[in-house]
Design a protein around this motif. Structure first.
Motif, short mmCIF file in Angstrom:
data_model
loop_
_atom_site.label_atom_id
_atom_site.label_comp_id
_atom_site.label_asym_id
_atom_site.label_seq_id
_atom_site.Cartn_x
_atom_site.Cartn_y
_atom_site.Cartn_z
N MET A 5 0.90 -1.78 -0.50
CA MET A 5 0.20 -0.42 0.07
C MET A 5 1.42 1.41 0.16
SD MET A 5 -1.31 0.31 3.88
CE MET A 5 -2.12 -0.68 3.46
N LEU A 6 0.26 2.21 -0.47
CA LEU A 6 1.26 3.72 -0.19
C LEU A 6 0.06 4.75 0.13
CD1 LEU A 6 2.82 6.02 -1.45
CD2 LEU A 6 1.71 6.31 -4.00
N VAL A 7 0.47 5.57 1.65
CA VAL A 7 -0.56 6.21 1.58
C VAL A 7 0.07 7.39 1.97
CG1 VAL A 7 -1.01 6.40 4.52
CG2 VAL A 7 -0.25 3.74 3.88
N LYS A 8 -0.37 8.34 2.06
CA LYS A 8 -0.14 9.68 1.67
C LYS A 8 -0.60 11.18 2.59
CE LYS A 8 1.36 10.15 -3.10
NZ LYS A 8 0.67 10.96 -4.32
N GLU A 9 -0.10 11.19 3.63
CA GLU A 9 -0.92 11.46 4.74
C GLU A 9 -1.15 13.42 4.30
OE1 GLU A 9 -1.75 10.71 8.22
OE2 GLU A 9 -0.53 8.58 7.92
N ASN A 10 -2.56 14.08 4.64
CA ASN A 10 -2.88 14.89 4.85
C ASN A 10 -2.66 14.87 3.21
OD1 ASN A 10 -4.29 15.02 7.34
ND2 ASN A 10 -2.21 15.60 8.20
N LEU A 11 -3.62 14.42 2.24
CA LEU A 11 -2.66 15.36 0.81
C LEU A 11 -3.36 15.90 0.95
CD1 LEU A 11 -1.01 14.76 -2.23
CD2 LEU A 11 -2.96 13.02 -1.97
N LEU A 12 -4.85 16.26 0.51
CA LEU A 12 -5.92 16.70 0.71
C LEU A 12 -7.04 17.72 1.54
CD1 LEU A 12 -8.38 14.26 -2.06
CD2 LEU A 12 -5.95 15.85 -2.69
N GLU A 13 -6.67 18.78 1.14
CA GLU A 13 -7.40 20.20 1.75
C GLU A 13 -8.29 20.26 1.44
OE1 GLU A 13 -7.15 24.06 4.05
OE2 GLU A 13 -4.96 23.34 2.74
N ILE A 14 -9.58 20.20 1.75
CA ILE A 14 -10.78 20.76 1.44
C ILE A 14 -11.43 21.56 2.01
CG2 ILE A 14 -13.24 20.12 0.79
CD1 ILE A 14 -11.31 18.02 -0.54
N LEU A 15 -11.78 22.72 1.42
CA LEU A 15 -11.55 24.33 2.18
C LEU A 15 -13.11 24.76 2.36
CD1 LEU A 15 -9.97 25.92 -0.80
CD2 LEU A 15 -8.95 25.50 1.59
N GLU A 16 -13.38 25.22 3.36
CA GLU A 16 -14.67 25.90 3.94
C GLU A 16 -15.18 26.52 2.79
OE1 GLU A 16 -16.18 25.87 6.92
OE2 GLU A 16 -14.57 25.09 7.75
N LYS A 17 -16.69 25.98 2.54
CA LYS A 17 -17.69 27.33 1.88
C LYS A 17 -17.18 28.45 2.70
CE LYS A 17 -20.90 23.54 -0.34
NZ LYS A 17 -22.31 23.13 -0.12
N PRO A 18 -18.14 29.40 1.44
CA PRO A 18 -17.66 30.89 2.54
C PRO A 18 -19.10 30.81 3.06
CG PRO A 18 -18.29 31.31 -0.26
CD PRO A 18 -18.16 29.32 0.20
N ASN A 19 -19.24 31.31 4.26
CA ASN A 19 -19.46 31.24 5.69
C ASN A 19 -20.67 32.74 5.21
OD1 ASN A 19 -21.29 30.68 7.84
ND2 ASN A 19 -19.15 32.39 9.05
N ILE A 20 -22.60 32.44 5.00
CA ILE A 20 -22.83 33.91 4.91
C ILE A 20 -23.72 34.09 5.65
CG2 ILE A 20 -24.65 34.28 3.04
CD1 ILE A 20 -23.71 32.66 0.63
N TYR A 21 -23.60 35.15 5.57
CA TYR A 21 -24.52 35.77 6.46
C TYR A 21 -25.37 36.91 5.58
CZ TYR A 21 -26.47 38.95 10.20
OH TYR A 21 -27.48 39.92 11.51
N ILE A 22 -27.13 36.51 6.10
CA ILE A 22 -28.11 37.21 5.21
C ILE A 22 -28.46 37.89 5.98
CG2 ILE A 22 -29.37 35.40 4.85
CD1 ILE A 22 -29.35 36.42 1.92
N THR A 23 -29.69 39.01 5.32
CA THR A 23 -30.45 39.74 6.34
C THR A 23 -31.57 40.60 4.96
OG1 THR A 23 -29.49 41.99 6.32
CG2 THR A 23 -29.29 40.62 8.11
N ALA B 241 -37.28 47.28 -0.23
CA ALA B 241 -36.73 46.75 0.59
C ALA B 241 -34.94 46.32 0.97
CB ALA B 241 -37.17 44.77 1.29
N GLN B 242 -34.46 46.33 1.62
CA GLN B 242 -33.00 46.53 1.58
C GLN B 242 -32.61 45.56 1.93
OE1 GLN B 242 -30.86 49.12 1.59
NE2 GLN B 242 -29.25 46.94 0.48
N LEU B 243 -31.98 44.32 0.66
CA LEU B 243 -31.04 43.16 1.51
C LEU B 243 -29.56 43.27 0.77
CD1 LEU B 243 -32.52 41.31 -2.03
CD2 LEU B 243 -34.06 41.59 0.49
N ASN B 244 -29.30 42.23 2.42
CA ASN B 244 -28.26 42.76 2.84
C ASN B 244 -27.24 40.87 2.78
OD1 ASN B 244 -26.40 45.39 3.60
ND2 ASN B 244 -29.12 44.88 4.61
N ALA B 245 -26.00 40.83 2.51
CA ALA B 245 -25.20 39.97 2.29
C ALA B 245 -23.55 39.84 2.76
CB ALA B 245 -25.73 39.12 1.40
#
Length: 336
Positions: free
Chosen positions: A250-268, A279-283
């Protein structure tokens, strides 16, 4: 007066010339001692026969053999049979050896043991292990086989016993290679749900089976693949392989991939308005924004557009951050 007819009887007999015993292959010689016969049929005790007055015979198998001679007189029709019990003794000797395996993965170590049999006792051994190593002992040292390629070795044991009988045996040992594993990905840092291409660069025997452990509980049996991840984090990738001969690695590649966070949306902006009100929209949470539906918005490509709907409307904003990861959220404007 009457003529007298005298029938001379037929008598079967033979002699075995010295030696009567020996190592195989053994030649035995038989001399006819019958009288009044003109037909001789020999049975040598090993399944072979011959029609001849005197004879010799080669024995290639061991054992004690009864010899039978059948004679007759074609004139009188008389017939006789004579058998000498255990007339020939061909000494029993059989070379044999056992090993802990006859196939292995490079490198592998084998143990050989003499399993020969003889009527007396073995006095000489000669081992040829097929790799340039030899031994003259009944218990040879363990042998390590190593080769960068799949190959076979012809193992031969020769023996000699106290009666000066000899025998040998050869067997084939097969050496197989472990897979040489290698793979690459087209990226190592991506947004969630983005397909990643895994290219297999391994070298292995035909018929090798590959298995991927993707680090997210996915186990996939295939040569190469495309895979995406739903959740952010670091992922270790394990590629395993096993050849038809059972060589696995077997071949092991430790922590090979970094999957990023999606944008954390704040919406009003969710609210109730009357017709002709706005109406005023905000994101927030990204670098670029796109709102839908676009028709009733002052500018659908800014984080805070003005909405002027004629009826109740759900507005969805698609947000992209600096890593080009995207997310979306929605607000509802109720028109009363």
């Amino acid at each position: 007066s009457y003529d007298s007819i005298y029938i001379v009887p037929v008598n079967a007999d033979f002699l075995v010339t010295n030696p009567y015993s020996g190592c195989r292959p053994f030649q035995a010689n038989f001399v006819d001692a019958s009288y009044n016969a003109n037909y001789w049929e020999w049975h040598f005790g090993d399944g072979d026969t011959m029609i001849s007055q005197s004879s010799n015979h080669f024995y290639t198998s061991s054992g004690n053999f009864d010899i039978t001679l059948i004679v007759n007189d074609s004139i009188s029709g008389c017939k006789d049979t004579f058998t000498r019990i255990n007339a020939i003794d061909v000494f029993d000797i059989e070379a044999n050896f056992i090993s802990n395996s006859y196939q292995g993965c490079n490198p592998f170590e084998l143990t050989f043991n003499d399993a020969s049999t003889t009527e007396s006792f073995v006095t000489n051994w000669f081992w040829d292990f097929g790799n340039g190593q030899t031994s003259s002992t009944p218990i040879p040292p363990d042998i390590i086989y190593s080769n960068p390629n799949d190959t076979t070795y012809n193992i031969t044991l020769w023996i000699k016993d106290n009666d000066n009988c000899e025998d040998s045996i050869s067997r084939i040992i097969t050496l197989n290679q472990y897979p040489s594993l290698s793979f690459i990905t087209d990226t190592t840092k991506v947004c969630p749900e983005t397909p990643i291409l895994f290219t297999n660069l391994s070298s292995a025997d035909s018929g090798t089976v590959y298995q991927w452990n993707m680090g997210d509980s996915s186990i996939i049996d295939t040569f190469e693949l495309s895979h995406d991840y739903s959740y952010p984090g670091l992922y270790t990738i394990i590629l395993s392989a096993i050849t038809p001969a059972g060589c696995d690695t077997m071949l092991v590649k430790e922590n090979l991939l970094e999957i990023l966070e999606k944008p954390n949306i704040y919406i009003t902006g969710s609210q109730s308005i009357t017709i002709n009100e706005v109406a005023q929209l905000n994101a927030s949470g990204g670098q670029s924004y796109e709102w839908t539906p676009k028709e009733s918005l002052s500018n659908p490509y800014i984080p805070n557009p003005i909405a002027d709907p004629d009826d109740t409307t759900i507005y969805t904003v698609f947000v992209i951050d600096s890593n080009l990861c995207h997310n979306y959220d929605s607000v509802t404007i109720i028109v009363v």
